[in-house]
Design an enzyme around this catalytic site. Structure first.
Site, PDB file in Angstrom:
ATOM      1  N   TYR A  42      28.615  48.823  34.705  1.00 43.92           N
ATOM      2  CA  TYR A  42      28.357  47.375  35.259  1.00 43.92           C
ATOM      3  C   TYR A  42      26.923  47.302  35.848  1.00 43.92           C
ATOM      4  CZ  TYR A  42      33.359  47.158  36.207  1.00 43.92           C
ATOM      5  OH  TYR A  42      35.139  46.981  35.753  1.00 43.92           O
ATOM      6  N   LYS A 225      37.691  39.383  40.879  1.00 44.82           N
ATOM      7  CA  LYS A 225      36.411  39.137  41.158  1.00 44.82           C
ATOM      8  C   LYS A 225      36.229  37.779  42.014  1.00 44.82           C
ATOM      9  CE  LYS A 225      33.489  37.403  38.359  1.00 44.82           C
ATOM     10  NZ  LYS A 225      32.596  37.280  37.072  1.00 44.82           N
ATOM     11  N   ASN A 235      41.910  34.713  47.714  1.00 44.08           N
ATOM     12  CA  ASN A 235      42.531  35.797  47.211  1.00 44.08           C
ATOM     13  C   ASN A 235      43.331  36.613  48.323  1.00 44.08           C
ATOM     14  OD1 ASN A 235      41.753  34.773  44.791  1.00 44.08           O
ATOM     15  ND2 ASN A 235      40.039  36.255  44.575  1.00 44.08           N
TER      16      ASN A 235
END
Length: 270
Positions: A42, A225, A235
């Site tokens: 990443y 994400k 979330n």
């Protein structure tokens, strides 16, 4: 289970603005997250590490995971794997990670070499737990044969449009976690009628419903994400959303299937 993984974590994969993850990780931890997921590939571990260091949360209270041995990496020997992990630890500003994943069971992955190095890292205390990612039953069987350490988790794409019954059943049988990446199918679950109906019933967001459905499965964690504090908190609130049996069955019964990783993997390989 061999490890207690916080069931809603922060995924950090991003094509752009990699330096945003210092602020994102700090914000997430201070909002209540205790599970952060990254990867060598990443190219943001240094920012994740900076965010972890900047947050008013003790390192030992955070479940930190990263990944090595991605198909875009050179073919690794044992020393290469050990060096890659030392590099990850330096960038993450930590002496250990709670979970280290093999990123892909494709070239340059070799079970004996890669997992042999993982076993050494586990024995040396640089990794608390061994994980695999994007593994199927056959590659999981091989990994279990090679390792002395238990497999703690298999990280796979999993969401209401890709329910992964076989791999979830395998995880239950062999006592490890499924960690769901792309748990919201990059937003595509928001338009699924079954998800929308359950969200309306509970006055919840489709994101919360999709995550709560994953959390209704006994051995599943999710790493959505999020780049804003509002989405992070939305979330995280999925942990408190109790779906009833009818809700779960409604989402279980979704017949449409859509996989995100096909196009992502093609992009990585090209």
């Amino acid at each position: 289970m061999t490890v207690n993984i916080p069931r809603v974590g922060l995924g950090t994969y991003s094509d752009t603005d990699k330096d945003q993850w210092e602020d994102n990780v700090r914000t997430a931890l201070e909002a209540g997250y205790r599970h952060v997921d990254t990867a060598e590939a990443y190219d943001n571990e240094q920012y994740v590490g900076a965010g972890l260091e900047a947050a008013s949360v003790d390192r030992d209270d955070v479940f930190l995971a990263t990944k090595v041995a991605h198909p875009d990496s050179p073919v690794p020997e044992r020393e290469d794997v050990l060096s890659m992990v030392d590099g990850s630890l330096d960038r993450l500003r930590t002496d250990y990670v709670d979970l280290l994943y093999v990123h892909w069971p494709a070239d340059p992955y070799d079970p004996e070499t890669t997992l042999g190095a993982f076993q050494e890292l586990y024995d040396d205390g640089k990794i608390e737990h061994v994980g695999v990612s994007n593994f199927e039953p056959e590659t999981l069987d091989t990994a279990r044969e090679v390792l002395d350490a238990p497999i703690a988790a298999n990280q796979i794409e999993c969401h209401p449009l890709l329910q992964q019954e076989e791999l979830r059943e395998y995880a239950r049988e062999h006592d490890h976690w499924v960690v769901a990446f792309c748990p919201l199918a990059q937003g595509e679950v928001f338009d699924v009628p079954e998800v929308q109906a359950v969200a309306e019933k509970h006055d919840a967001s489709p994101a919360q419903v999709s995550l709560a459905w994953l959390l209704s499965k006994e051995n599943v964690a999710a790493i959505p994400k999020a780049s804003s504090e509002a989405h992070m908190r939305d979330n995280l609130a999925a942990r408190d959303l109790d779906l009833d049996g009818e809700d779960v069955e409604r989402i279980d019964g979704i017949e449409r299937e859509h996989r995100i990783i096909d196009r992502e993997y093609a992009r990585w390989r090209n």
